[in-house]
Every structure is written in structure tokens, then in C-alpha cells.
Scaffold this motif. Sequence first.
Motif, PDB file in Angstrom:
ATOM      1  N   ASN A  93       0.848  -1.192   0.000  1.00 52.27           N
ATOM      2  CA  ASN A  93       0.000   0.000   0.000  1.00 52.27           C
ATOM      3  C   ASN A  93       0.890   1.250   0.000  1.00 52.27           C
ATOM      4  OD1 ASN A  93      -1.744   2.109   0.615  1.00 52.27           O
ATOM      5  ND2 ASN A  93      -3.095   0.756   1.779  1.00 52.27           N
ATOM      6  N   PRO A  94       0.745   2.102  -1.019  1.00 52.93           N
ATOM      7  CA  PRO A  94       1.682   3.229  -1.151  1.00 52.93           C
ATOM      8  C   PRO A  94       1.541   4.292  -0.069  1.00 52.93           C
ATOM      9  CG  PRO A  94      -0.050   3.352  -2.802  1.00 52.93           C
ATOM     10  CD  PRO A  94      -0.214   2.031  -2.120  1.00 52.93           C
ATOM     11  N   VAL A  95       0.421   4.328   0.642  1.00 44.26           N
ATOM     12  CA  VAL A  95       0.235   5.425   1.596  1.00 44.26           C
ATOM     13  C   VAL A  95       0.490   5.030   3.056  1.00 44.26           C
ATOM     14  CG1 VAL A  95      -1.320   6.694   0.094  1.00 44.26           C
ATOM     15  CG2 VAL A  95      -2.271   5.079   1.723  1.00 44.26           C
ATOM     16  N   TYR A  96       0.844   3.763   3.308  1.00 39.86           N
ATOM     17  CA  TYR A  96       1.190   3.382   4.671  1.00 39.86           C
ATOM     18  C   TYR A  96       2.671   3.084   4.782  1.00 39.86           C
ATOM     19  CZ  TYR A  96      -3.778   2.856   5.737  1.00 39.86           C
ATOM     20  OH  TYR A  96      -5.095   3.084   5.932  1.00 39.86           O
ATOM     21  N   LYS A  97       3.219   3.375   5.949  1.00 31.82           N
ATOM     22  CA  LYS A  97       4.627   3.088   6.184  1.00 31.82           C
ATOM     23  C   LYS A  97       4.850   1.571   6.207  1.00 31.82           C
ATOM     24  CE  LYS A  97       5.628   7.297   8.649  1.00 31.82           C
ATOM     25  NZ  LYS A  97       5.665   7.953   9.961  1.00 31.82           N
ATOM     26  N   ILE A  98       6.080   1.178   5.829  1.00 31.47           N
ATOM     27  CA  ILE A  98       6.436  -0.241   5.767  1.00 31.47           C
ATOM     28  C   ILE A  98       6.119  -0.946   7.090  1.00 31.47           C
ATOM     29  CG2 ILE A  98       8.365  -1.854   5.469  1.00 31.47           C
ATOM     30  CD1 ILE A  98       7.822  -0.379   2.924  1.00 31.47           C
ATOM     31  N   GLY A  99       6.528  -0.326   8.188  1.00 31.75           N
ATOM     32  CA  GLY A  99       6.343  -0.930   9.509  1.00 31.75           C
ATOM     33  C   GLY A  99       4.886  -1.270   9.762  1.00 31.75           C
ATOM     34  N   ARG A 100       4.018  -0.312   9.517  1.00 31.76           N
ATOM     35  CA  ARG A 100       2.592  -0.519   9.776  1.00 31.76           C
ATOM     36  C   ARG A 100       2.045  -1.689   8.948  1.00 31.76           C
ATOM     37  NH1 ARG A 100      -2.361   3.844   9.439  1.00 31.76           N
ATOM     38  NH2 ARG A 100      -3.981   2.243   9.323  1.00 31.76           N
ATOM     39  N   GLN A 101       2.532  -1.791   7.697  1.00 32.58           N
ATOM     40  CA  GLN A 101       2.014  -2.852   6.840  1.00 32.58           C
ATOM     41  C   GLN A 101       2.454  -4.231   7.300  1.00 32.58           C
ATOM     42  OE1 GLN A 101       1.765  -2.119   2.584  1.00 32.58           O
ATOM     43  NE2 GLN A 101       2.615  -0.089   2.863  1.00 32.58           N
ATOM     44  N   ILE A 102       3.681  -4.320   7.811  1.00 35.66           N
ATOM     45  CA  ILE A 102       4.138  -5.639   8.285  1.00 35.66           C
ATOM     46  C   ILE A 102       3.450  -5.978   9.605  1.00 35.66           C
ATOM     47  CG2 ILE A 102       6.161  -7.017   8.931  1.00 35.66           C
ATOM     48  CD1 ILE A 102       7.871  -5.246   7.239  1.00 35.66           C
ATOM     49  N   GLU A 103       3.311  -4.959  10.470  1.00 40.01           N
ATOM     50  CA  GLU A 103       2.733  -5.197  11.806  1.00 40.01           C
ATOM     51  C   GLU A 103       1.276  -5.619  11.735  1.00 40.01           C
ATOM     52  OE1 GLU A 103       3.556  -1.573  13.993  1.00 40.01           O
ATOM     53  OE2 GLU A 103       5.647  -1.736  13.312  1.00 40.01           O
ATOM     54  N   GLU A 104       0.576  -5.165  10.731  1.00 40.29           N
ATOM     55  CA  GLU A 104      -0.858  -5.441  10.626  1.00 40.29           C
ATOM     56  C   GLU A 104      -1.149  -6.939  10.757  1.00 40.29           C
ATOM     57  OE1 GLU A 104      -2.545  -4.243   6.921  1.00 40.29           O
ATOM     58  OE2 GLU A 104      -4.605  -4.439   7.650  1.00 40.29           O
TER      59      GLU A 104
END
Lengths: 327, 322
Positions: free
Chosen positions: A106-117
Motif C-alpha cells: 500500500n503506497p500510503v502506509y509506512k512499511i512498519g505498519r504494513q508488516i505489523e498489521e
Amino acid sequence: MVSKLLEVTDLETHFISDDATVKAVDNVSFYINNAETLGIVGESGCGKSVTSLSIMRLLKNTPGKIVGGEITFLDQNLLNLSEKEMRAVRGNQIAMIFQEPMTSLNPVYKIGRQIEEGIRLHLKLDKAAAKARALEMLELVGIPRAKDILNEYPYQLSGGMRQRVMIAMAMSCVPKLLIADEPTTALDVTIQAQILDLMRDLRKNSDTSILMITHDLGVVAEMCDRVIVMYAGQIVEEASVLELFENPQHPYTKGLINSIPKLGNYTERLDSIPGNVPTPENMPTGCRFAPRCSFVMKQCLSEAPMLKGVQENHSCRCWLSEVEKND
Amino acid sequence: MTDILLEVKNLKKHFVQNKGFLKGKKSVVKAVDGVDFFIYKGETLGIVGESGCGKSTTGKMIMQLLEPTEGEVFFEGANIVEMPPNDIRHLRKEFQMIFQDPYASLNPGMKVREILREPFIIHGYNKKDIDTKVTELLKVVGLNIYHADRYPHEFSGGQRQRIGIARALALNPKLIVADEPVSALDVSIQSQILNLMKDLQKSFNLTYLFIAHDLSVVEHISDRIAVMYLGNIVELADKQSLYKEPLHPYTQALLSAIPVPNPKVKKERIILKGDIPSPADPPKGCVFHTRCPLVMESCKTIKPQLKEVESNHFVACHLYNK
């Protein structure tokens, strides 16, 4: 003991529109053992990606529909699960990486947030623990400055780095099965070598099974234990990787292997398979490969061959191998 | 002695980007930073490299689709960079291009017949001749006359690439610049197109500049190969010696990185660390030194020049400076 992790039986996935039904996956059966890498090779439109999307049940917003068969994963039929139950499988026990890492992040979320989800959802960790796990995963896949990258956006990374992030995300919940759909096709050769190396390491250090979908026979030869060759929605050949390259049976497999230029091998002409893949509207009645096959016989044009064993652990869908067996 | 058809000298293309809205800062992307090579009549020179190495930009400058920042392009001895536009237009029929994406490079609103007629109309051919020429062209690339009244969307990728080749061949060119002509195609179709290009080369005495990222494809079709990295040629040799005895560490890594379609072969693999640096901020000294496994002190400051270290084998690397 070797046990089957996933077993697909008689899978039928059709794309239904007002005026036609396209059998994208037609009567496909295969299995994957624990800690095994199975390759599916084939050219565009052969149904290899639709097979993987069917396993993940990701065809909801497409005209595609699974109309028959069973997908047994850890003793349950994935096709009988509710959408909610399926969500607990996806990203947790079965994870997937895609060809194009830019469009799958997702281009609008930070990498960290995307992995943590996924980590928070499936492993039920709190925010801090999820962040620590994300950091651990990024370091595992060899991302430099992992701590900073957690706070960066996908556009700030190169293609190879993005694919590493995708792999970190996919592996974060320790899946039993990783489906990799052309994971290195969009990457440069030297970066492809890095990613394949990383996948080999991950495989060594965990007992994750991999379903590797690719068109590149080189990648198959290096990564897979067993291989399935698909053509026009059907499996045409299945064998161990050594057997497939050493003793290919189906004329399509032979054609594929001979049509790639090989380094250091100066042939004037390449073998090629004449013609094009048949369009769904003009699917031949007999063998689907018959119009392009150089060994075509009368029988091939009228009767469709079945996938039959030619040897132990080697099966082929061709009248020719049946003729040879009877001789 | 074979004649040289095309010669490129110190060719450069620097793209200037505006950076910062108010301050008017500028950054320069050195897409191609001084390349020299020549192509003999009737041979195929392959240019291979990864994304962003400048191989396509080089092809476009030769075609005069991009204006070089610096340098010269000699076609049959004449410098086409300084030629007035009118003369170039006439000369264009001598050098033609085949593009990567057969979907994007054919006008979807034109029938195949119109696409193939266009070059003849522009160069003032007689109307009667044009129709026979179009029929001939279709036959030469393995299509049928009934295909002429179809639109591009009615064709498969391989057939579209055949149309693209027919269009490039229309005016009997001497040089064809082919920019990744088979990378959008499936393997079984790819080999058809490669065979077709080889056949056409023989029948029409064509010279190819073949640009691609796939080393096995380039090796198959080329006589000599130039390896590019970050806007520079790092190695240039005939294909046998390039494959058997790659000299530049980048070429060695590139060759070893290719997955071999043979499960019995276990290769020693050189895995390069890191990514290709941005051409907007290329490393000082040798452009490859940030990823080179054999880097020395001198590589970080002095840029190596392309030198002939063996007969017809050129390499730009300090390891071979004696």
C-alpha cells in the motif's frame, strides 16, 4: 514421514461472462508435501496464477468462480470455510508474494505498519511486540537500516528491497505454505539472484513449503523439488525436477526446454513451438496442444488425453506416451 | 576488411532535473556517460545491462529520437548528430527501430495495412507499388495477406511483434536498432521471433544493434556484446570470449546470476551486494566500485577507461591496468 500439506483435487475455476465460460483451470489435481518446493511452469494464460488465487480464495471480486473440486489444507477443505475462517488462514498459515512488489504494497502506509498489521492480527501481539517482530523480520531478509525502513514508504525503496519487504511480511507469521507468484520476474538478474538466495536460506531454516509459480525454467531448475507443467488450463506433465529436465515426456515440455537459448551453447537456430496458445473460444476438441504439436496423430485431434503415470512419480497428458507404453 | 556501418564516439546523455521549487536547484542524471563502439556491416552487436544502465537511451540517441548531450554518431562515415533535420529525414529509411512493447508501439486505430503503408507514403512511393510491397512484407515476417485488414488488438503478442518487424523492414534499412524486442513475449514465442530476426538478417543483409537485459538471448543472437553499467560500457568483446572468459567483475557476476535451466548444474554464484546506485548520484571513480567484490583503493577515485586487454576484448577495470 513425508506428509501432504496441501492437496488440490479436480479443481475447476471458470470465468463466467454473459456470453462465454472460460475454463481457466480445468480439472487440476496436485499435492505439496511438508517442506517441499513445488513449481508450476507455463506461459501466460495457462492458468498457473488462477490456480494460486483459487487456493487463497482471492477470486471474490473477479468474474472467476471455483465451480468444482477440493482444496485440502491441514485436513480441512478450504472451499468449505466461511470468509471469516478463511481470513484466519490467509497471511497466517498460507502467505503469498506477488510479481509486482510496488502494486502489492500500500503506497500510503509506512512499511512498519504494513508488516505489523498481519502480526498483530494473527499472532495477537501488542503494538510494541509486533514492531519488534517486524524489525526482526526485516533484518532476517537482509534489509540494511531496518529500523529506519520501518518508518519509510514503499516508494522510497528499490524493487529488490520492496520484494524483500513482501517476503518479510509473508514470513512474519511463520506460514506453513508460501505461494510465490513470479517473485523475481520484475527484478534485474543480479537482484533476482539475491532474492532467490534469500528464499533458499529461509527454506533451509524453516519447514515452510513453497509453491513457486513461474515461467522461467531456470528458476524452476534451481529452486524446485517437483514441477508441474501447465498448458491451456490443464496439467500436461508432472515430475521431479531432475526427471523433468532429463526425461521430458510431453511435446510441450520438450518444446519449452529446447526453445530457451542456453549460455555457452552456440546453436544457429532455436527450436520453437509454432503457432500460438489457443484462445478460450477456439479451444481444440482433442488434445489442447495438438494444433502446435509436431508429433500430432489422428487420435489427438478427436480425443482428449488423460493425465496418466508414465513412471513412478512422473505423469504426462499425451497419447504418445500411452502408445509407447503399450508397445 | 569488413566495413564499419555505425560508429559512436564519446556519446553522452545527461538529463537535467529541476530539484526544489524555489531554489531552482538542479540535479543531473547521467543516463549515458561517454560510450564508444562501432558496428560492422552485417553483424549483430548486443548491448546488455540491467534497468537504468543507459542501454535504451543509447539506442534512442543513435536513432536520433533523443539529442545527445555530447558526442558523435557516424552512420556510413557521416556524423548524423550535426546533420540538418531535413537530411536526417531522408537518411532515416536507412536505420529503423523495433520496440519492446508490441502493444504500445502499434497505433490501435490503424489497420495493419495502414501501419505498413505509412513508411512508403512518407518516403513518396508510387501508390501502385505500395500494395505489392505490403503483401510482400507480411509474407516475409510470416503473416498472411488477410491479416492486413485487421487491427492490432486482434493479434497475439508474437504476431504484433512480427508487424513491428515488418514496419521496420519496409524501407529496406541497413541498420535495425531492436530495443528489448522479445522481453514481453512468452518463451515459445520468443524463440520464433529470434529465429525470424536471424533469417531476415541473412536474406536482407541487415545489421542489428540488439538491446536486451537477458544475457542468454543477447548471447544467442549477437556476434559481439557490450556490457553496460550505470551509463558506461564496462566490457566489450565477441560473444565467445565474453562468455568463456569474462574479465570485468560485473560481467562475471551477471553471468553467474543467471539461473541455469539444468537442475544438475550447481554454479558458483557471485551474489552482488546492494542495489544499483542512482544515476543522479553515481559513485566517484569506477561506477561499479560500491558493489564490486574485488574493489581496490584506486577504484574509489580514478575512473577506469575502456582498454583493449586482449585482441578485440575491451574492459574498463583497474584490475587489468599494468
